[in-house]
Design an enzyme around this catalytic site. Sequence first.
Site, short mmCIF file in Angstrom:
data_model
loop_
_atom_site.label_atom_id
_atom_site.label_comp_id
_atom_site.label_asym_id
_atom_site.label_seq_id
_atom_site.Cartn_x
_atom_site.Cartn_y
_atom_site.Cartn_z
N HIS A 150 -9.94 2.56 -28.33
CA HIS A 150 -8.83 3.37 -27.81
C HIS A 150 -9.28 4.62 -27.07
CE1 HIS A 150 -9.76 6.07 -31.07
NE2 HIS A 150 -8.88 6.93 -30.65
N1 UDP Z 1 -5.46 3.00 -37.87
C1 UDP Z 1 -4.37 2.34 -38.42
N2 UDP Z 1 -3.91 1.22 -37.76
C2 UDP Z 1 -4.47 0.74 -36.62
C3 UDP Z 1 -5.58 1.42 -36.09
C4 UDP Z 1 -6.04 2.56 -36.72
O1 UDP Z 1 -3.86 2.74 -39.46
O2 UDP Z 1 -3.99 -0.26 -36.10
C5 UDP Z 1 -5.96 4.20 -38.55
C6 UDP Z 1 -7.42 4.14 -38.90
O3 UDP Z 1 -7.61 3.48 -40.12
C7 UDP Z 1 -7.83 5.60 -38.93
C8 UDP Z 1 -6.93 6.22 -37.89
O4 UDP Z 1 -5.88 5.29 -37.65
O5 UDP Z 1 -7.56 6.19 -40.16
C9 UDP Z 1 -7.77 6.47 -36.69
O6 UDP Z 1 -7.02 6.68 -35.64
P1 UDP Z 1 -7.63 6.56 -34.18
O7 UDP Z 1 -8.70 5.55 -34.18
O8 UDP Z 1 -6.45 6.40 -33.30
O9 UDP Z 1 -8.20 8.03 -33.92
P2 UDP Z 1 -9.57 8.77 -34.20
O10 UDP Z 1 -9.91 8.63 -35.64
O11 UDP Z 1 -10.59 8.20 -33.29
O12 UDP Z 1 -9.26 10.19 -33.85
#
Ligand code: UDP
Length: 358
Positions: free
Chosen positions: A203
């Site tokens: 993403h």
């Molecule tokens: N997550 C979720 N469902 C999904 C994809 C991600 O619950 O379909 C959760 C994941 O387990 C993590 C969080 O969303 O805790 C991460 O979000 P993202 O990857 O969007 O952002 P980042 O952590 O890179 O800031």
Amino acid sequence: MKILTILGARPQFIKAGALSREFSKHNQIDEVIVHTGQHFDKNMSDVFFDEMEIPKPKYNLGINSLTHGAMTGRMIEEIEKILFKESPDLLLVYGDTNSTLAGALAAKKMHIPVAHVEAGLRSFNMKMPEEINRILTDRISDYLFCPTEQSFENLKKEGFDNLENKVVNVGDVMNDAVLFYSMKPNERNILKLDNDYILCTIHRQENTDDIKRLTDIISAINELSKSVKVLIPLHPRTKQKIKDLNIKVEADIVEPVGYVQMLNLIKNSRLVLTDSGGIQKEAYILKKYCVTLRNETEWVELINNGVNVLVGADKAKIISAVRDRLNASFNSDVNLYGGGTASKKIIDYLLSDFKCKF
Ligand code: UDP
């Protein structure tokens, strides 16, 4: 003590799942939640409030689908109005999104103390919007709650010892969330799977907005899919890019899933392939190897412990890193993220500090 919490995006809802639950145990804390609207649809927002029992936001700003400048500017304007109305004792922000920076800026200029949860993380890549947001938020925060030793050291190196703020290493609230929600029954189980798949998420803007990177990553996934199932709960931004570019993906694509389902998917996978920050740590806590689709990571302790490897968007590296780890048994039992006590430490710290002032 009135705390105004700014939430906007999925990883912030998850962190709030841990901390807001702890806040609600304390009578002297009154938490008011503002949802900026950065992530707004059912799969990216509502599901987390329902399933994680996060208190309903009192304010919903509905600000999304704008450029970085327009989004941040409008958020500052709206959050300022709420701050005038609510006069909180503290503003709380998480992580590194535009909502984080907007909240911190609005409050600081009104002399309202700012607490930043997940302070001190650095990728040292100034092209990432997240890096800009976190550096600026840290600089104007009064309470900097670091999730790791490395993030604490980063702030020291940047001279935060000489500033008038409080920097504490409390551990990662996400570790609290993983431990709590991975014990919850998976009532929304929409995917019935055996344990024979790679779990993949993509993403991050540096991957989705760069055609070469995105096509190379997908090409690696298509190659891997010939011998093992690759399951992708697909982020709406990536879905749109793949559609616009008409790229063919040979993996099993599903809509984004709720958090309990996500933790189950990680737990049952053979390994994790991701560019997410949060998922790198969740993989580690749930004892899975992670292959990271980035050139650098803020979570360097995972690399140093050999449980995570950076492969960027290099097709050959992605394929060989995944193949090398598919059958390897996970081997690490160090406690890198505080073991699930971060929320309690943050609350104890704030309560004791604020008691001195009132
Ligand atoms: N997550 C979720 N469902 C999904 C994809 C991600 O619950 O379909 C959760 C994941 O387990 C993590 C969080 O969303 O805790 C991460 O979000 P993202 O990857 O969007 O952002 P980042 O952590 O890179 O800031």
